[in-house]
Design a protein around this motif. Structure first.
Motif, short mmCIF file in Angstrom:
data_model
loop_
_atom_site.label_atom_id
_atom_site.label_comp_id
_atom_site.label_asym_id
_atom_site.label_seq_id
_atom_site.Cartn_x
_atom_site.Cartn_y
_atom_site.Cartn_z
N ILE A 93 -10.94 10.14 -6.34
CA ILE A 93 -11.58 8.87 -6.70
C ILE A 93 -10.50 7.90 -7.18
CG2 ILE A 93 -13.23 7.74 -8.23
CD1 ILE A 93 -14.62 9.62 -6.34
N VAL A 94 -10.55 6.70 -6.63
CA VAL A 94 -9.57 5.67 -6.99
C VAL A 94 -10.24 4.62 -7.86
CG1 VAL A 94 -8.21 3.75 -6.05
CG2 VAL A 94 -8.09 5.99 -4.97
N GLU A 95 -9.54 4.20 -8.89
CA GLU A 95 -10.00 3.06 -9.67
C GLU A 95 -9.08 1.89 -9.33
OE1 GLU A 95 -10.50 3.87 -13.81
OE2 GLU A 95 -11.85 2.17 -14.05
N GLN A 96 -9.68 0.83 -8.81
CA GLN A 96 -8.90 -0.31 -8.32
C GLN A 96 -9.11 -1.51 -9.22
OE1 GLN A 96 -10.35 -2.18 -4.73
NE2 GLN A 96 -9.32 -3.99 -5.54
N PHE A 97 -8.00 -2.18 -9.51
CA PHE A 97 -8.05 -3.34 -10.40
C PHE A 97 -7.52 -4.57 -9.67
CE2 PHE A 97 -7.22 0.50 -12.83
CZ PHE A 97 -8.28 0.49 -13.72
N GLY A 98 -8.18 -5.67 -9.88
CA GLY A 98 -7.75 -6.92 -9.25
C GLY A 98 -8.49 -7.10 -7.94
N ALA A 99 -9.01 -8.29 -7.69
CA ALA A 99 -9.72 -8.57 -6.45
C ALA A 99 -8.72 -8.87 -5.34
CB ALA A 99 -10.67 -9.75 -6.65
N GLY A 100 -9.10 -8.52 -4.13
CA GLY A 100 -8.25 -8.82 -2.98
C GLY A 100 -8.09 -7.63 -2.06
N ASP A 101 -7.06 -7.70 -1.22
CA ASP A 101 -6.83 -6.63 -0.25
C ASP A 101 -6.38 -5.36 -0.94
OD1 ASP A 101 -7.36 -8.16 2.09
OD2 ASP A 101 -5.41 -9.13 1.85
N PHE A 102 -6.91 -4.24 -0.43
CA PHE A 102 -6.48 -2.94 -0.95
C PHE A 102 -6.41 -1.96 0.21
CE2 PHE A 102 -7.37 1.33 -2.65
CZ PHE A 102 -6.31 1.43 -3.55
N CYS A 103 -5.41 -1.10 0.18
CA CYS A 103 -5.28 -0.10 1.24
C CYS A 103 -4.83 1.23 0.64
CB CYS A 103 -4.26 -0.55 2.28
SG CYS A 103 -4.05 0.65 3.63
N GLU A 104 -5.51 2.29 1.03
CA GLU A 104 -5.06 3.63 0.72
C GLU A 104 -4.55 4.24 2.03
OE1 GLU A 104 -4.27 5.53 -1.88
OE2 GLU A 104 -3.56 6.57 -0.10
N PRO A 105 -3.23 4.38 2.18
CA PRO A 105 -2.68 4.73 3.49
C PRO A 105 -2.71 6.22 3.83
CG PRO A 105 -0.92 4.30 1.92
CD PRO A 105 -2.20 4.04 1.19
N ARG A 106 -3.14 7.07 2.89
CA ARG A 106 -3.08 8.51 3.16
C ARG A 106 -4.39 9.21 2.85
NH1 ARG A 106 0.09 7.72 6.16
NH2 ARG A 106 2.31 8.19 6.26
N VAL A 107 -5.47 8.71 3.40
CA VAL A 107 -6.75 9.41 3.29
C VAL A 107 -6.74 10.54 4.32
CG1 VAL A 107 -9.26 9.17 3.52
CG2 VAL A 107 -7.91 7.31 2.52
N THR A 108 -7.21 11.71 3.92
CA THR A 108 -7.13 12.87 4.82
C THR A 108 -8.51 13.44 5.12
OG1 THR A 108 -6.86 14.40 2.97
CG2 THR A 108 -4.84 13.52 3.95
N ALA A 109 -8.54 14.28 6.15
CA ALA A 109 -9.77 14.98 6.53
C ALA A 109 -9.39 16.42 6.87
CB ALA A 109 -10.42 14.30 7.74
N PRO A 110 -10.37 17.34 6.80
CA PRO A 110 -10.06 18.73 7.17
C PRO A 110 -9.56 18.82 8.61
CG PRO A 110 -12.19 18.59 6.06
CD PRO A 110 -11.75 17.18 6.35
N LYS A 111 -8.54 19.67 8.85
CA LYS A 111 -8.01 19.84 10.20
C LYS A 111 -9.07 20.37 11.17
CE LYS A 111 -3.24 20.86 8.70
NZ LYS A 111 -2.61 19.61 9.14
N SER A 112 -10.06 21.06 10.62
CA SER A 112 -11.11 21.62 11.47
C SER A 112 -11.92 20.55 12.18
CB SER A 112 -12.03 22.51 10.64
OG SER A 112 -12.63 21.74 9.59
N LEU A 113 -11.79 19.31 11.75
CA LEU A 113 -12.57 18.23 12.37
C LEU A 113 -11.87 17.63 13.59
CD1 LEU A 113 -13.97 16.28 9.27
CD2 LEU A 113 -15.02 18.12 10.60
N VAL A 114 -10.63 18.01 13.85
CA VAL A 114 -9.90 17.43 14.99
C VAL A 114 -10.71 17.62 16.27
CG1 VAL A 114 -7.85 17.67 16.45
CG2 VAL A 114 -7.63 17.66 13.96
N GLY A 115 -10.85 16.54 17.02
CA GLY A 115 -11.61 16.58 18.26
C GLY A 115 -13.07 16.22 18.08
N LYS A 116 -13.51 16.13 16.85
CA LYS A 116 -14.92 15.80 16.58
C LYS A 116 -15.08 14.34 16.18
CE LYS A 116 -16.06 20.49 15.02
NZ LYS A 116 -16.48 21.33 13.89
#
Ligand SMILES: [Cu+2]
Length: 218
Positions: A93-116
């Protein structure tokens, strides 16, 4: 007096119309008009919903937010239903401060989902309640190498890890972290948030105090 009431109406309208706008992956739809409606801000999957590749070892999730302080859940859902049985926390969980553009560049998913196919749901716990946006994705191997132009942090936008029971409760899967050798419990040398996105708790606490003061003033 008149000027003040006009200003207040403008503020009210802008808050109502612009909670946050998901920019990457491509959202179901771009209007925030019904963003308080779960699970996907008033949108459903359709034949015209755009599909974005999601790299399971690290994908950018970018949005623009109108709120100066929000907590954010990046939820990864397997399959075509936002209410599907398997969902995962793609990042702490991220707590973000300040209005405007925000990016989290390293969101991940389980490898088992590849191809789905799946859904990336971004849920904000904001001053005006829970807000939702979804993107339809196809999971692919590896990590995103070139960040999209939309992946940027606005001036004065900052973030740290947060805690939020209401957001945590949305993760239904038995595993709240991607399976396999990797975890999302803490960033590592090869899996860090954007530089400068994490600050010490003391600084964060100060910003919270300022945000509270601003809201108190309004
Ligand atoms: Cu809002």
């Amino acid at each position: 007096m008149l000027a003040k009431s006009i200003l207040l109406s403008i503020l009210t309208v802008s808050v109502a119309n612009a909670h946050f706008t998901l920019r990457h992956p491509a959202p179901f739809g771009k209007s925030a008009a019904n963003q308080d409606q779960g699970p996907c801000g008033g949108y459903t999957l359709s034949d015209s919903t755009p599909v974005t590749e999601f790299h399971v070892d690290g994908e950018a999730v970018a949005y623009s937010s109108s709120h100066p302080e929000v907590k954010v859940l990046f939820r990864i859902i397997e399959g075509n239903s936002p209410d599907g049985p398997n969902s995962f926390k793609g990042y702490p969980i991220v707590e973000q401060f300040g209005a405007g553009d925000f990016c989290e560049p390293r969101v991940t998913a389980p490898k088992s989902l590849v191809g789905k196919q799946g859904i990336v749901q971004v849920v904000q716990n904001a001053v005006d309640g829970m807000l939702y946006a979804c993107a339809y994705v196809r999971f692919v191997n590896g990590a995103l190498s070139d960040l999209p132009d939309t992946c940027k942090n606005g001036t004065g936008v900052d973030a740290g890890f947060g805690e939020d029971a209401a957001l945590e409760a949305l993760v239904s899967g038995s595993s709240d972290a991607p399976t396999g050798s990797q975890t999302t419990s803490a960033p590592t040398g090869t899996n860090t948030p954007s530089s400068g996105s994490l600050k010490s708790i003391s600084l964060v606490a100060g910003v919270v105090g300022m945000a509270v003061a601003v809201f108190g003033g309004l």
